[in-house]
Write a protein that holds these residues in place. Structure first.
Motif, short mmCIF file in Angstrom:
data_model
loop_
_atom_site.label_atom_id
_atom_site.label_comp_id
_atom_site.label_asym_id
_atom_site.label_seq_id
_atom_site.Cartn_x
_atom_site.Cartn_y
_atom_site.Cartn_z
N UNK A 155 -34.77 32.92 40.66
CA UNK A 155 -34.57 32.00 39.54
C UNK A 155 -35.55 32.35 38.41
N UNK A 156 -36.81 32.57 38.79
CA UNK A 156 -37.84 32.88 37.80
C UNK A 156 -37.48 34.13 37.02
N UNK A 157 -37.07 35.17 37.72
CA UNK A 157 -36.74 36.43 37.05
C UNK A 157 -35.51 36.25 36.16
N UNK A 158 -34.50 35.58 36.68
CA UNK A 158 -33.28 35.36 35.89
C UNK A 158 -33.61 34.63 34.58
N UNK A 159 -34.33 33.51 34.70
CA UNK A 159 -34.54 32.68 33.52
C UNK A 159 -35.55 33.30 32.56
N UNK A 160 -36.63 33.85 33.11
CA UNK A 160 -37.62 34.44 32.20
C UNK A 160 -37.03 35.65 31.48
#
Lengths: 115, 249, 391
Positions: free
Chosen positions: C165-170
């Motif tokens: 999730x972190x990689x996708x959103x950032x």
């Protein structure tokens, strides 16, 4: 003198709340303060926990254990956790201790240890 | 200046083992090289430190001004037993850290200046410095202070440093905090990271040139706004604004 | 009730801003008036959580309305913790739908970076229960962490899912020029490399640094209007079709089922019901990912995926831009940043862009229905909005 943290038992339906609220969540018909104070049990099971490293500015410790514990009577409460190797579901016992100092004020709360 | 007088003014460095370069994978997945720089490389670093003197957020101004003076002192032989480490990604300068061997047993941590933010680069650079003092120089403790609340939180609280308040730190004479050997060993898992040797290709790139930081902290764009906000505690925005009006910057 | 349309939007960069709070609220408002091509505003709502505590300024709405020279229009500030933004939009919706006002401006602003991050954490922690949570040093990350641990145990969510999730959103945020975080991150760097523990340390176990949104300054604005006004505005019509709000117990430990976020479920259901739509109709959503776990859980509670399967949809890439239901194309709170009072409006701002079809590189193809979930407290006061393109 042993210190206690209180839950609030509705005088009409017997539902016990922690923390305090002014109208019973269960029967919804209480007048203000129609509750009996009952001490929270000091034993329970660790429901979930964390070790927090990013703390409010007044905590001068590297990290703080925090937990939600399901007490013997089924009521859940949040408190500090001082257990080296916490496991979900483990038995814990609580002590009422100073948990925070705000200026000259000392705040008491429940601290959980391995049972 | 007579050569004799210079020989008095110029300190004689005690022998210090060199810091062996290492590399780490940072959060972006890029490879970052942390290595010691020689005196000759200082002039390549100074131009990238100077602009940060005008960034007041998080005490970049104080730290950058002090780092500038420390680097210059190192270059011109006015500081003894000092070292400078840099962190580079593809040659780009990402952080500068420096310190001093105060005594054979005690290290004096000077500064950690991160030029790319949000990827914990400063944490890696600081950790490398501690590794240098403890594992490579074999010192017993390192004296540390922080200028910014962020630094204080990160080092003093996170590593539970011991108070050495009777010892004024070289930076501003403020009370010192100490990272002892014991605390260092306890935090070894997070403080001593990275791999050696650095692959030849990475190291060559780092040595080839110290490239400017791609996204360094900058002063607020609207300088007037900064003064309006009543948040200009250091007067930096006012000074810069005056210079801009006078055409100096 | 009358139909309500979004006729103008504006936003500031989400970062550290060096100008006064009232200007952070006013700048996006000026952009929104320019976007709408009109300056006549009947009423102003200002969403903000911390002006009194963090910025030592109260009566913010009066300051903003005057900064914009919109006097004598009425103005109020709306505070509902981190859901202040969507709450203000909901209030604006009611004002237009009821016929009391024709054009209502809803602007949100927060300036949290005026204090250091420790004080900002402390400020947000004041929304926890004062006696049962706050005194222990409970912060929002620690509540989210305890929740995450239960969720991992029950549904098999792992740190890898959170990192995804972190990689996708950032990395979505790299396509959004107003987003706070403009640094690419990778699974390798935050999870797998030997240095990952130092790159991505625990904030509150099992949540790590890159699982948490940054502390940001920023403002965002939408202008709401009746159909009559909206038809005169030369912008694609975007209708605010559903608003839903629900609350839950103040103390998190009192929730009946500790892995449920009932307020999210109920607020979303109300919003969909009002819009006459179902979760399956949604083309793009902005969910309140203050912590990575929340995107996964909210995607289940609002009805996009069955309970306990949000992380599987994430694995399949369904929530990426280009997936079947892109979530947080703007970067979300995680990438765009989280100025608490402005967040709910920034979510709406993104959805309006998406439905107008002018979201640039992060455009979700042919988006017709958009949805936002703005989460106040730790799920104790939630506002969900449903937007549709055209009528």
């Amino acid at each position: 003198m042993a210190r206690e943290i209180y839950a609030y038992k509705c005088r009409k339906c017997g539902h016990t709340h922690y923390p305090y609220r002014m109208v019973c969540k269960s029967c919804g018909e209480n007048e203000h303060n129609e509750f009996d104070q009952v001490p929270l049990p000091k034993r329970g099971k660790l429901l979930t926990w964390t070790r927090a490293y990013s703390l409010p500015a007044d905590f001068e410790v590297p990290s703080l254990g925090l937990a939600i514990v399901e007490l013997e009577n089924g009521i859940r409460m949040t408190g500090q956790l001082r257990v080296d190797d916490p496991r979900m579901g483990m038995d814990v016992r609580g002590e009422v201790e100073i948990v925070r100092r705000e200026g000259y004020d000392e705040r008491y709360g429940m601290v959980f240890y391995e049972a | 200046m007579s050569a004799d007088l210079e020989s008095i003014l110029r300190p004689v460095d005690n022998p210090m083992p060199p810091f062996p370069a290492k590399h780490v994978t940072i959060a972006s997945g890029e490879e970052m090289v942390i290595r010691q720089v020689t005196r000759d490389e200082i002039p390549d670093i100074l131009p990238h430190v100077a602009p940060l003197i005008y960034v007041e957020r998080d005490f970049y101004d104080v730290v950058a001004a002090r780092v500038y003076s420390e680097l210059l002192s190192y270059y011109r032989y006015r500081i003894q037993d000092a070292y400078v480490l840099v962190a580079q990604i593809d040659g780009e300068l990402c952080a500068v850290v420096n310190g001093r061997m105060a005594t054979p047993e005690v290290g004096m941590s000077l500064h950690t200046l991160a030029m790319r933010r949000g990827l914990r680069i400063g944490a890696h650079a600081f950790a490398a410095k501690m590794e240098y003092h403890m594992d490579i120089m074999g010192q017993q403790e390192v004296l540390i202070v922080a200028e910014s609340p962020i630094g204080f939180r990160r080092w003093m609280i996170e590593y539970n440093l011991e108070k050495r308040f009777d010892v004024p730190h070289e930076l501003g004479g403020v009370p010192s905090w100490a990272l002892t050997k014991e605390l260092f060993d306890r935090a070894r898992a997070t403080l001593v990271v990275g791999r050696r040797p650095v692959p030849e290709e990475l190291l060559e790139k780092a040595h080839a040139a110290i490239l400017p930081p791609s996204d360094p902290p900058t002063p607020p764009e609207d300088l007037l706004a900064a003064t309006r906000s009543q948040y200009d505690s250091t007067g930096t925005a006012l000074i810069l604004q005056r210079w801009r009006q006078e055409g100096k910057v | 009730m009358r139909s309500v349309y979004v006729i103008g939007i504006g936003i500031t960069s989400f970062t550290r801003l060096e100008y006064p709070l009232s200007e952070i609220a006013a700048y996006p408002a000026m952009m929104a008036m320019k976007d709408a091509g009109r300056k006549e505003i009947d009423h102003l709502y200002v969403a903000n959580m911390g002006s009194g505590r963090v910025n030592h300024q109260t009566g913010l709405a009066s300051a903003v309305v005057d900064t914009l020279s919109l006097t004598p229009a009425g103005a109020e500030a709306i505070e509902n913790g981190p859901a202040s933004g969507a709450s203000a939009i909901k209030t604006g919706y009611m004002a237009v739908a009821s016929g009391v006002h024709d054009v209502v401006m809803v602007t949100g602003a927060e300036r949290m970076r005026e204090v250091n991050n420790l004080e900002a954490t402390e400020f947000v922690a004041t929304l926890t229960h004062p006696l049962a949570e706050y005194i222990y040093g409970v912060t929002l990350p620690s509540l989210a962490a305890m929740f995450t641990r239960l969720y991992m145990e029950k549904y098999g969510v792992t740190e890898r899912h959170l990192a995804m999730v972190a990689v996708k959103n950032q990395n979505n945020a790299l396509k959004n020029e107003f987003a706070h975080l403009q640094q690419e991150i990778s699974i390798e760097g935050i999870l797998d490399s030997p240095e990952a523990m130092t790159n991505n340390p625990y904030v509150a176990e099992p949540l790590r640094f890159f699982d948490c949104c940054p502390v940001s300054d920023g403002g965002a604005c939408v202008i709401l209007a009746s159909e009559e006004v909206a038809r005169k505005v030369e912008r694609p019509l975007v209708r605010l079709a559903g608003v839903g709000q629900a609350t839950d117990t103040h103390a998190v430990h009192e929730r009946e089922e500790p892995t449920d976020l009932l307020a999210v479920r109920r607020a979303a259901a109300k919003s969909f019901e009002m819009a006459g739509l179902a979760p399956s109709d949604v083309d793009v959503a902005e969910l309140h990912d203050a912590f990575t776990i929340l995107e996964i859980v909210e995607s289940e509670e609002v009805g996009f995926f069955p309970k306990g399967e949000g992380h599987l949809a994430l694995e399949r890439g369904e929530t990426a831009i280009g997936g079947t239901l892109p979530i947080n194309p703007s970067g979300g709170l995680k990438g765009r940043g989280h100025p608490v009072g402005a967040t709910g409006i920034a979510q709406a701002h993104e959805i309006v862009h998406q439905l107008r079809g002018d979201a640039g590189e992060r455009q979700v193809k042919d988006a017709k229905v958009g949805f936002t979930c703005n989460f106040g407290g730790f799920g104790n006061n939630v506002v969900c909005l449903t937007f549709v393109r055209g009528n």
